[in-house]
Design an enzyme around this catalytic site. Structure first.
Site, PDB file in Angstrom:
ATOM      1  N   LYS A   6       1.533  -2.141   9.012  1.00 20.94           N
ATOM      2  CA  LYS A   6       2.759  -1.349   8.858  1.00 20.94           C
ATOM      3  C   LYS A   6       3.918  -2.138   9.435  1.00 20.94           C
ATOM      4  O   LYS A   6       3.887  -2.521  10.603  1.00 20.94           O
ATOM      5  CB  LYS A   6       2.567  -0.012   9.595  1.00 20.94           C
ATOM      6  CG  LYS A   6       3.772   0.912   9.594  1.00 20.94           C
ATOM      7  CD  LYS A   6       3.362   2.300  10.081  1.00 20.94           C
ATOM      8  CE  LYS A   6       4.544   3.217  10.314  1.00 20.94           C
ATOM      9  NZ  LYS A   6       4.134   4.611  10.557  1.00 20.94           N
ATOM     10  N   VAL A   9       4.052  -0.606   4.114  1.00 29.83           N
ATOM     11  CA  VAL A   9       2.689  -0.838   4.598  1.00 29.83           C
ATOM     12  C   VAL A   9       1.984  -1.771   3.619  1.00 29.83           C
ATOM     13  O   VAL A   9       2.072  -1.582   2.395  1.00 29.83           O
ATOM     14  CB  VAL A   9       1.924   0.501   4.747  1.00 29.83           C
ATOM     15  CG1 VAL A   9       0.509   0.268   5.246  1.00 29.83           C
ATOM     16  CG2 VAL A   9       2.662   1.426   5.723  1.00 29.83           C
ATOM     17  N   LEU A  56       0.825  -1.223   0.000  1.00 30.09           N
ATOM     18  CA  LEU A  56       0.000   0.000   0.000  1.00 30.09           C
ATOM     19  C   LEU A  56       0.846   1.253   0.000  1.00 30.09           C
ATOM     20  O   LEU A  56       0.400   2.312  -0.411  1.00 30.09           O
ATOM     21  CB  LEU A  56      -0.888   0.034   1.255  1.00 30.09           C
ATOM     22  CG  LEU A  56      -2.125  -0.845   1.288  1.00 30.09           C
ATOM     23  CD1 LEU A  56      -2.726  -0.837   2.693  1.00 30.09           C
ATOM     24  CD2 LEU A  56      -3.154  -0.364   0.279  1.00 30.09           C
ATOM     25  N   ASP A  88       4.493  15.519  12.304  1.00 29.35           N
ATOM     26  CA  ASP A  88       4.795  15.260  10.884  1.00 29.35           C
ATOM     27  C   ASP A  88       3.543  15.425  10.011  1.00 29.35           C
ATOM     28  O   ASP A  88       3.228  14.555   9.193  1.00 29.35           O
ATOM     29  CB  ASP A  88       5.400  13.864  10.710  1.00 29.35           C
ATOM     30  CG  ASP A  88       6.194  13.744   9.406  1.00 29.35           C
ATOM     31  OD1 ASP A  88       6.493  14.779   8.780  1.00 29.35           O
ATOM     32  OD2 ASP A  88       6.506  12.601   9.005  1.00 29.35           O
ATOM     33  N   SER A 138       9.169   2.491   7.067  1.00 32.20           N
ATOM     34  CA  SER A 138       8.409   1.246   7.003  1.00 32.20           C
ATOM     35  C   SER A 138       7.844   0.961   5.616  1.00 32.20           C
ATOM     36  O   SER A 138       7.859   1.825   4.745  1.00 32.20           O
ATOM     37  CB  SER A 138       7.228   1.357   7.976  1.00 32.20           C
ATOM     38  OG  SER A 138       6.415   2.430   7.578  1.00 32.20           O
ATOM     39  N   GLY A 150       7.189   4.227   3.485  1.00 29.33           N
ATOM     40  CA  GLY A 150       7.674   5.453   4.089  1.00 29.33           C
ATOM     41  C   GLY A 150       9.155   5.296   4.320  1.00 29.33           C
ATOM     42  O   GLY A 150       9.743   4.272   3.952  1.00 29.33           O
TER      43      GLY A 150
HETATM   44  P1  ATP Z   1       7.230   8.444   6.734  1.00 31.26           P
HETATM   45  O1  ATP Z   1       8.240   8.267   5.656  1.00 31.26           O
HETATM   46  O2  ATP Z   1       6.245   9.533   6.428  1.00 31.26           O
HETATM   47  O3  ATP Z   1       7.784   8.571   8.111  1.00 31.26           O
HETATM   48  P2  ATP Z   1       6.257   5.853   7.603  1.00 31.26           P
HETATM   49  O4  ATP Z   1       7.319   4.895   7.233  1.00 31.26           O
HETATM   50  O5  ATP Z   1       6.191   6.250   9.035  1.00 31.26           O
HETATM   51  O6  ATP Z   1       6.298   7.135   6.699  1.00 31.26           O
HETATM   52  P3  ATP Z   1       3.372   5.748   7.157  1.00 31.26           P
HETATM   53  O7  ATP Z   1       3.369   7.199   6.795  1.00 31.26           O
HETATM   54  O8  ATP Z   1       2.638   5.373   8.391  1.00 31.26           O
HETATM   55  O9  ATP Z   1       4.871   5.184   7.192  1.00 31.26           O
HETATM   56  O10 ATP Z   1       2.785   4.907   5.919  1.00 31.26           O
HETATM   57  C1  ATP Z   1       3.389   5.004   4.621  1.00 31.26           C
HETATM   58  C2  ATP Z   1       2.293   5.039   3.575  1.00 31.26           C
HETATM   59  O11 ATP Z   1       1.532   3.811   3.628  1.00 31.26           O
HETATM   60  C3  ATP Z   1       1.274   6.160   3.756  1.00 31.26           C
HETATM   61  O12 ATP Z   1       1.681   7.373   3.163  1.00 31.26           O
HETATM   62  C4  ATP Z   1       0.062   5.543   3.066  1.00 31.26           C
HETATM   63  O13 ATP Z   1       0.131   5.745   1.673  1.00 31.26           O
HETATM   64  C5  ATP Z   1       0.161   4.048   3.347  1.00 31.26           C
HETATM   65  N1  ATP Z   1      -0.660   3.712   4.515  1.00 31.26           N
HETATM   66  C6  ATP Z   1      -0.326   3.818   5.816  1.00 31.26           C
HETATM   67  N2  ATP Z   1      -1.321   3.421   6.637  1.00 31.26           N
HETATM   68  C7  ATP Z   1      -2.357   3.076   5.843  1.00 31.26           C
HETATM   69  C8  ATP Z   1      -3.708   2.594   6.083  1.00 31.26           C
HETATM   70  N3  ATP Z   1      -4.148   2.429   7.302  1.00 31.26           N
HETATM   71  N4  ATP Z   1      -4.487   2.341   5.012  1.00 31.26           N
HETATM   72  C9  ATP Z   1      -4.026   2.529   3.746  1.00 31.26           C
HETATM   73  N5  ATP Z   1      -2.772   2.982   3.447  1.00 31.26           N
HETATM   74  C10 ATP Z   1      -1.940   3.246   4.475  1.00 31.26           C
HETATM   75 MG    MG Z   2       4.358   8.812   6.556  1.00 31.20          MG
END
Ligand code: ATP
Ligand code: MG
Length: 394
Positions: free
Chosen positions: A77, A62, A54, A181, A60, A57
């Site tokens: 995630k 997802v 999905l 953020d 992570s 980031g």
């Molecule tokens: P960042 O680089 O912003 O720190 P991160 O690694 O912390 O990101 P998230 O921002 O939580 O990760 O999730 C990355 C992407 O995954 C989001 O931008 C979104 O597109 C997708 N995503 C996250 N949670 C969901 C969800 N509950 N349902 C659908 N898509 C999701």
């Molecule tokens: Mg994010």
């Protein structure tokens, strides 16, 4: 039938970007540096069967998964492995559990993502503390790069901004959490039942399971759907902290970073309000309010501070002088050290001249944004006050 929205992999953060309708041949190669190598059809924790990616980031990946226990789709995630990432993911779990415990039936907290479960996995990069979320739609970023390239319809911008502020009011006041953020990638669409039917009607499905929508298809999909029926939820509490205990000095993604954070000063909930002003501007115009770049003789932070001053005016000399930590940026006379030629324009004229907004739209929007961009965090409008602004009813 499975609802699928397609990946929002940021090629910069997880390269090469995953092709929309294909499973990456070798996820471990495309998601190195601590990411968990996910294989097709893998079942996480004996319960969550992976269907597709999905999003990615920095911290992570997802995954859309089928919760085989509850027969529903969820988003899992999987943060990077290793001690530091696992510790950060544990902090995220604790913050999200607090959010869940403060959620009330009166809809407070409805604009913040829900954590359903969490578990640990072991991989070649060590422990991964995984988070299971309700499945949400694409992020606002994917709307901005599609049909919203020139900005989204103003009624929708108002609706989204209101919901983000409601979510922040809940986080700040009820949970004592700073999100840290706020940006388009971290605000996800929440599809109401009616819109869900439209989306399901348009969703390509097959006997093997869900087929991803390519970004072009998704733009068309969203175009055909009534945007006003979609809500949003604030996601990604991966950088969040307590109002009384922070985890990091430097928070937020650069273009959305509040002045006090840039200058290395103490920050609090007002930092989220600054980012929300940047977000609202970007949704409305399709362009970032600040897009700082490093130059040969100055850093990205130097340029960012200069651009803020260009748009919002001089930082009062007393303030700049007394902010001891800010001495890396300013001379004693509160002039910028490394950037001397700064032009000057203002938000209202930026909207009317560059974006050709009519006066009756530019004036109330400027009026709404400026209190959210006050230099002194203590004077910046809190979420509750922003929500009462007449811009929402114009
Ligand atoms: P960042 O680089 O912003 O720190 P991160 O690694 O912390 O990101 P998230 O921002 O939580 O990760 O999730 C990355 C992407 O995954 C989001 O931008 C979104 O597109 C997708 N995503 C996250 N949670 C969901 C969800 N509950 N349902 C659908 N898509 C999701
Ligand atoms: Mg994010």
């Amino acid at each position: 039938m499975v609802l699928s929205f397609g990946p929002s992999c940021n090629p910069g953060s997880c390269s090469p970007a995953m092709e929309a309708s294909e499973w990456p041949e070798d996820v471990s190669a495309s998601c190195s540096e601590g990411y968990y190598p996910v294989s097709q059809g893998e079942v996480f924790n004996g319960r969550y069967q992976v269907i597709q990616n999905l999003g990615c980031g920095y911290f992570s990946t997802v995954w859309l998964c089928q919760d085989m226990g509850k027969k529903r789709c969820v988003a899992v995630k999987v943060p990077k492995g290793g001690e530091n990432f696992a510790e950060a993911a544990l902090d995220e779990v604790v913050l999200l559990r607090c959010v869940n415990s403060k959620r009330r039936k009166d809809q407070a907290g409805d604009h913040v993502i829900r954590l359903l479960d969490d578990f640990k996995m072991i991989g070649e990069n060590g422990f991964h503390v995984c988070l299971v979320f309700e499945l949400l739609g694409p992020s606002l970023q994917s709307l901005l790069s599609g049909p919203g390239a020139q900005g989204l319809p103003l009624p929708f911008v108002k609706q989204v901004t209101r919901q983000v502020l409601q979510g922040l009011h809940f986080l700040h006041k009820e949970c004592r959490i700073i999100h840290a953020d706020i940006k388009p990638e971290n605000i996800l669409l929440y599809v109401t039942e009616e819109s869900l039917k439209t989306l399901l009607h348009n969703t390509v499905t097959s006997s093997e399971g869900a087929k991803l929508q390519r970004p072009d298809d998704m733009a068309a999909l969203l175009d055909g759907c009534n945007l006003m029926k979609m809500g949003v939820r604030i996601a990604d509490l991966g950088s969040a902290c307590w109002t009384y205990k922070s985890f990091s000095r430097k928070i937020q993604t650069q273009p959305y970073r509040a002045l006090e954070v840039l200058l290395g000063l103490d920050y609090g909930t007002p930092a989220d309000i600054w980012s929300t002003a940047c977000l609202a501007f970007e949704l409305a115009t399709g362009e970032r309010l600040f897009e700082p770049q490093a130059g040969r003789y100055f850093s990205r932070d130097d340029d960012h501070v200069a651009r803020i001053i260009e748009l919002l005016g001089r930082i009062p000399p007393q303030a700049a002088f007394f902010w001891k930590q800010a001495s890396g940026f300013f001379s004693r006379k509160s002039a910028l050290l490394r950037l001397s030629r700064i032009s000057s324009y203002d938000l209202y004229h930026l909207l009317t001249d560059k974006y050709r907004w009519p006066q009756h739209q530019a004036a109330p929007f400027t009026n709404f944004l400026l209190p959210m961009l006050e230099y002194a965090p203590a004077r910046r409008a809190p979420a509750e006050r922003c929500l009462q602004h007449p811009w929402f009813s114009t």
